[in-house]
Design a protein around this motif. Structure first.
Motif, short mmCIF file in Angstrom:
data_model
loop_
_atom_site.label_atom_id
_atom_site.label_comp_id
_atom_site.label_asym_id
_atom_site.label_seq_id
_atom_site.Cartn_x
_atom_site.Cartn_y
_atom_site.Cartn_z
N ARG A 131 0.83 -1.21 0.00
CA ARG A 131 0.00 0.00 0.00
C ARG A 131 0.86 1.26 0.00
O ARG A 131 0.32 2.37 -0.08
CB ARG A 131 -0.92 -0.01 1.22
N ASP A 132 2.16 1.08 0.11
CA ASP A 132 3.10 2.20 0.08
C ASP A 132 3.38 2.56 -1.38
O ASP A 132 3.96 1.77 -2.12
CB ASP A 132 4.40 1.81 0.79
N THR A 133 2.94 3.75 -1.81
CA THR A 133 3.10 4.15 -3.20
C THR A 133 4.56 4.19 -3.61
O THR A 133 4.92 3.83 -4.74
CB THR A 133 2.46 5.53 -3.44
N GLY A 134 5.43 4.63 -2.70
CA GLY A 134 6.86 4.69 -3.01
C GLY A 134 7.43 3.31 -3.27
O GLY A 134 8.19 3.12 -4.23
N VAL A 135 7.09 2.36 -2.46
CA VAL A 135 7.57 0.98 -2.65
C VAL A 135 7.04 0.42 -3.97
O VAL A 135 7.78 -0.23 -4.73
CB VAL A 135 7.14 0.08 -1.48
N ALA A 136 5.78 0.68 -4.25
CA ALA A 136 5.19 0.21 -5.50
C ALA A 136 5.89 0.82 -6.71
O ALA A 136 6.14 0.14 -7.72
CB ALA A 136 3.70 0.54 -5.54
N LEU A 137 6.24 2.10 -6.61
CA LEU A 137 6.91 2.76 -7.73
C LEU A 137 8.32 2.23 -7.93
O LEU A 137 8.79 2.10 -9.07
CB LEU A 137 6.94 4.28 -7.50
N VAL A 138 9.01 1.93 -6.84
CA VAL A 138 10.35 1.32 -6.95
C VAL A 138 10.25 0.00 -7.71
O VAL A 138 11.02 -0.27 -8.65
CB VAL A 138 10.98 1.10 -5.57
N ALA A 139 9.32 -0.84 -7.30
CA ALA A 139 9.16 -2.14 -7.95
C ALA A 139 8.79 -1.99 -9.42
O ALA A 139 9.34 -2.67 -10.29
CB ALA A 139 8.09 -2.95 -7.21
N ASN A 140 7.86 -1.09 -9.69
CA ASN A 140 7.41 -0.87 -11.07
C ASN A 140 8.53 -0.33 -11.95
O ASN A 140 8.71 -0.77 -13.10
CB ASN A 140 6.22 0.08 -11.07
N SER A 141 9.30 0.63 -11.46
CA SER A 141 10.37 1.22 -12.26
C SER A 141 11.48 0.22 -12.53
O SER A 141 12.02 0.16 -13.64
CB SER A 141 10.92 2.47 -11.58
N LEU A 142 11.83 -0.59 -11.54
CA LEU A 142 12.88 -1.59 -11.74
C LEU A 142 12.45 -2.66 -12.74
O LEU A 142 13.20 -3.03 -13.64
CB LEU A 142 13.25 -2.23 -10.40
N ALA A 143 11.23 -3.17 -12.56
CA ALA A 143 10.73 -4.19 -13.48
C ALA A 143 10.62 -3.64 -14.90
O ALA A 143 10.98 -4.32 -15.87
CB ALA A 143 9.36 -4.70 -13.00
N SER A 144 10.15 -2.40 -15.03
CA SER A 144 10.01 -1.79 -16.35
C SER A 144 11.37 -1.63 -17.03
O SER A 144 11.51 -1.90 -18.22
CB SER A 144 9.33 -0.42 -16.22
N ALA A 145 12.36 -1.19 -16.27
CA ALA A 145 13.69 -0.99 -16.84
C ALA A 145 14.32 -2.31 -17.27
O ALA A 145 14.88 -2.42 -18.36
CB ALA A 145 14.59 -0.28 -15.82
N ILE A 146 14.22 -3.32 -16.43
CA ILE A 146 14.80 -4.62 -16.77
C ILE A 146 14.10 -5.21 -17.98
O ILE A 146 14.75 -5.69 -18.92
CB ILE A 146 14.70 -5.58 -15.56
#
Length: 259
Positions: free
Chosen positions: A37-52
């Motif tokens: 539910r932490d937007t920051g944590v979700a964004l970290v995961a999303n940005s890393l997965a998107s980049a990879i």
């Protein structure tokens, strides 16, 4: 190695590659939002997965179609040909753009189905405001500059890693979250999720992306010079470029894309 493929095969590569990119972006966004539910944590995961995922897709499809995955990148290739360099013709650019858009929509729908959500539901996330459009201009201009800059100094092999790293960073440093891709933006309108965008927000974002693409091209020409058929790339040292800009490959800079 570059594969000299027919236009239909290249179009399929663009369609599948763009669909894969949207599956990664939207799927990782859904998963991240479900797990935290932490937007920051979700964004970290999303940005890393998107980049990879982006880096892998560019590496896989780059030798086949150039891995544009983005109408703005296709536009830069078309413009390179119009200004005396090598790139896509008008018909090829239209086919690429259509394939990318269809792939983006298909990838968005697939991601929704994969997570048990109702496919075809439009996003309700309205992304409006002049500051967001400025963010999109900056994000897209930077993307084009990274691609064009590396191509023109003769280092196209760095593009997959550089573009993936740039997108991961731009997701954080731009106010808009760095969509930077008209086809991808349209696709994300078909997902009412963490990474979605409401249909009414599309015109502003797409217009900003086109402006950013033009700005990126202008900056690349100003910094590195224009591309022309027959130009030779001189070795570049750590300090800067020691010779004229390099030519663009027939399908545009090898390994071009956007997230």
């Amino acid at each position: 190695m570059t594969i000299h493929a027919s236009l239909p095969r290249r179009a399929v590569a663009e369609l599948v590659g763009t669909a894969g990119l949207l599956v990664v972006v939207i799927g990782s966004g859904i998963q991240a939002a479900d797990l935290s539910r932490d937007t920051g944590v979700a964004l970290v995961a999303n940005s890393l997965a998107s980049a990879i995922g982006l880096g892998l897709i560019i590496t896989l499809f780059g030798p086949l179609s150039g891995a544009h995955l983005n109408p703005v990148v296709t536009l830069t290739s078309w413009w390179a040909r119009r200004t005396g360099g090598e790139g896509l013709g008008g018909r090829e650019a239209l086919v690429y753009t259509a394939a990318q858009t269809a792939g983006a929509i298909g990838g968005a729908v697939l991601a929704e189905v994969m997570f048990g959500r109702a496919p075809g539901t439009f996003s309700t996330q309205i992304r409006a405001g002049g500051h967001l459009l400025v963010g999109e201009i900056v994000a897209t201009a930077g993307l084009v500059l990274v691609i064009q800059g590396l191509e023109r100094i003769g280092r196209p092999k760095l593009i997959p890693t550089a573009v993936a790293a740039y997108i991961a960073a731009a997701i954080w440093f731009t106010s808009s979250g760095s969509f930077a891709n008209p086809a991808g933006t349209i696709g994300r309108a078909f997902s009412d999720s963490f990474t979605g965008i409401a249909p009414q927000s599309l015109p502003g974002f797409i217009a900003a992306q086109v402006v950013g693409g033009v700005l990126g091209l202008a900056l690349a020409a100003l910094l590195y010079g224009s591309t022309r058929r027959g130009d030779q790339v001189a070795p570049a040292d750590v300090v800067g470029v020691t010779g004229p800009a390099g030519a663009v490959s027939p399908v545009g800079p090898a390994y071009e894309t956007i997230g």
